[in-house]
Motif scaffolding. Sequence first.
Motif, short mmCIF file in Angstrom:
data_model
loop_
_atom_site.label_atom_id
_atom_site.label_comp_id
_atom_site.label_asym_id
_atom_site.label_seq_id
_atom_site.Cartn_x
_atom_site.Cartn_y
_atom_site.Cartn_z
N GLU A 1 -27.28 -30.35 -20.22
CA GLU A 1 -27.83 -30.78 -18.93
C GLU A 1 -29.36 -30.82 -18.97
O GLU A 1 -29.99 -30.06 -19.70
CB GLU A 1 -27.44 -29.78 -17.82
N GLU A 2 -29.89 -31.68 -18.13
CA GLU A 2 -31.33 -31.69 -17.86
C GLU A 2 -31.71 -30.31 -17.30
O GLU A 2 -30.98 -29.74 -16.50
CB GLU A 2 -31.57 -32.77 -16.79
N GLU B 1 -24.30 -24.74 -9.99
CA GLU B 1 -22.89 -24.48 -10.32
C GLU B 1 -22.13 -24.20 -9.03
O GLU B 1 -22.71 -24.01 -7.96
CB GLU B 1 -22.75 -23.27 -11.24
N LYS C 1 -17.02 -26.24 -15.88
CA LYS C 1 -18.32 -26.75 -15.44
C LYS C 1 -18.36 -28.28 -15.47
O LYS C 1 -19.07 -28.89 -14.67
CB LYS C 1 -19.44 -26.13 -16.25
N VAL D 1 -24.12 -19.83 -20.64
CA VAL D 1 -25.19 -20.80 -20.40
C VAL D 1 -26.48 -20.37 -21.10
O VAL D 1 -26.90 -19.22 -20.97
CB VAL D 1 -25.45 -20.95 -18.88
N GLU E 1 -33.84 -20.83 -7.24
CA GLU E 1 -32.40 -20.83 -7.02
C GLU E 1 -32.03 -20.08 -5.74
O GLU E 1 -32.72 -19.14 -5.34
CB GLU E 1 -31.70 -20.15 -8.21
N LEU F 1 -33.44 -28.18 -14.87
CA LEU F 1 -34.05 -28.29 -13.55
C LEU F 1 -35.10 -27.17 -13.39
O LEU F 1 -34.92 -26.08 -13.93
CB LEU F 1 -32.99 -28.16 -12.45
N LYS G 1 -24.19 -25.56 -21.63
CA LYS G 1 -23.20 -24.79 -20.87
C LYS G 1 -21.85 -24.88 -21.53
O LYS G 1 -21.28 -25.98 -21.64
CB LYS G 1 -23.06 -25.34 -19.44
N1 ADP Z 1 -29.34 -27.55 -15.16
C1 ADP Z 1 -29.99 -26.39 -15.11
N2 ADP Z 1 -31.34 -26.35 -15.08
C2 ADP Z 1 -32.02 -25.19 -15.09
N3 ADP Z 1 -31.44 -23.99 -15.14
C3 ADP Z 1 -30.07 -23.93 -15.16
C4 ADP Z 1 -29.29 -25.12 -15.14
N4 ADP Z 1 -28.00 -24.76 -15.17
C5 ADP Z 1 -27.97 -23.41 -15.22
N5 ADP Z 1 -29.22 -22.91 -15.22
C6 ADP Z 1 -29.62 -21.49 -15.26
O1 ADP Z 1 -28.62 -20.73 -15.92
C7 ADP Z 1 -28.03 -19.78 -15.03
C8 ADP Z 1 -26.55 -19.65 -15.30
O2 ADP Z 1 -25.95 -20.92 -15.17
P1 ADP Z 1 -24.69 -21.15 -14.22
O3 ADP Z 1 -24.36 -22.60 -14.25
O4 ADP Z 1 -24.96 -20.53 -12.89
O5 ADP Z 1 -23.54 -20.42 -15.03
P2 ADP Z 1 -22.90 -18.96 -14.98
O6 ADP Z 1 -23.28 -18.33 -13.66
O7 ADP Z 1 -21.47 -19.25 -15.10
O8 ADP Z 1 -23.48 -18.27 -16.16
C9 ADP Z 1 -28.39 -20.30 -13.64
O9 ADP Z 1 -28.43 -19.26 -12.70
C10 ADP Z 1 -29.73 -20.93 -13.86
O10 ADP Z 1 -30.77 -19.96 -13.87
#
Ligand code: ADP
Length: 435
Positions: A188-189, A290, A107, A158, A195, A191, A148
């Motif tokens: 991370e901030e 991601e 990541k 995550v 999605e 967001l 993450k």
């Molecule tokens: N920076 C972010 N801000 C808000 N929500 C996030 C953020 N990064 C990830 N998420 C939430 O976490 C979920 C899983 O994160 P992701 O980066 O897609 O990793 P993975 O699919 O490998 O578990 C995302 O679908 C989203 O809902």
Amino acid sequence: MKKVLVLGSGAREVAITRSVSQSSIKNAIFCISKDINPQINDICEDYHVCDISDIGNVVSYSKEKEIDLVIVGPENPLASGVVNALERAGVKCVGPKKEVAMIETSKSFARMIVDLCCPEKNPQRKEFVSIGGVKNFMEILGGEYVIKFDGLMGGKGVRVSGEHLKNINEGLNYANEIVSGGGKFLVEEKLIGEEFSLMSFVDGKTCKHMPVVQDHKRAFDGDTGPNTGGMGTYSFGNHSLPFLTKEDILEAQKTNELVAKQLLKHTGSPYVGVLYGGFMLTKNGVKVIEYNARFGDPEAMNVLSILKSDFLSICISLIEGKLEKEEVLFDELATVCKYVVPVGYPNNPAKGFEVFCDQNDPSLFLASVMLKNQKLLACGSRTAAVIGKNKDIWKAEAFSEEGVSNISGKLFHRKDIGTKDLIDSRVKRMKELLG
Ligand SMILES: Nc1ncnc2c1ncn2[C@@H]1O[C@H](COP(=O)(O)OP(=O)(O)O)[C@@H](O)[C@H]1O
Ligand SMILES: [Mg+2]
């Protein structure tokens, strides 16, 4: 005659093998996976049972069967370098080499690549290998943060503040857990917004985009309960989603194009395969959540079910670098895909119970199942996906429910995916956010 080997045996791989088998190009399909999926078994010429990350085994089987082209379903074999080994042995692959698949497997690498080509798409973030400075950075983010794990965790790495982590202390505990395992992580901030996923075919130079899809990660209706591999997805007939504008989609498409280009520049290896951008529309525009280095599961069922063009022909163009000349068209139909999963999934799933369904139903995609003494048994992960498609999304939703009602066993599914209530509530939330 093209000999095509598919790695993996979930619902996504059923979708892939069916699409290959419908090609007008003469083909023979081979499959490698640990468990035999009966729907893939029905279509393929030969089924080789082994671990798909066992690179030596995959390579020797491919040579023995004189495979022309390998399609890699899941991420683990990409991470272990199966594509590098196959290509060294002269076998072409739809799927990126290990160093390029890092866009999914790391990541922090993904954030770095996005920083290099479209920094405005990244949230604020910082990388850590120890606990020093973590609390301070969480406070800078106003206590709204995401942690993450920097590696493959099967969708369990995550954790989001306010959802999985109740306060800064819980966040610090999770960070400590990662550190004591010797791991790296990002803070991370957080967001806020809706999605969506945009997948693109990429041949190293050219990108051809698929319709956007929305996934549902939470186990239960109303987006409650633990995170899962994905409980279901929907897409609209116009290949957009009702909370997105044309410009939002163009931005996401542009981002995939920039990322594919940047990957080549940075690694020296072309990205070949399906590039999956996970995005969020926020009040500050489209942001990257991601990247994945393969088809999404369930998203593969949505898009492949409406692919009008010849899938095998697209795959051949991918490996030959001729995607620019290839037509990639989709029917203007809405799709709703719902997974039925074992009671107790994901934390404590029932296993080994019998599943009753019509295996020949083209809207049914078996996933985590096995055949034992002529009986179809659930293995504990997502059991089967059902797709409904129609011009009208509400009818597509009704078809998917009808399909689900034809499956029985100790199973449950999310009734709300693709319904008017849920989609309207998302549109409303997005409107409020954009002001
Ligand atoms: N920076 C972010 N801000 C808000 N929500 C996030 C953020 N990064 C990830 N998420 C939430 O976490 C979920 C899983 O994160 P992701 O980066 O897609 O990793 P993975 O699919 O490998 O578990 C995302 O679908 C989203 O809902
Ligand atoms: Mg994700």
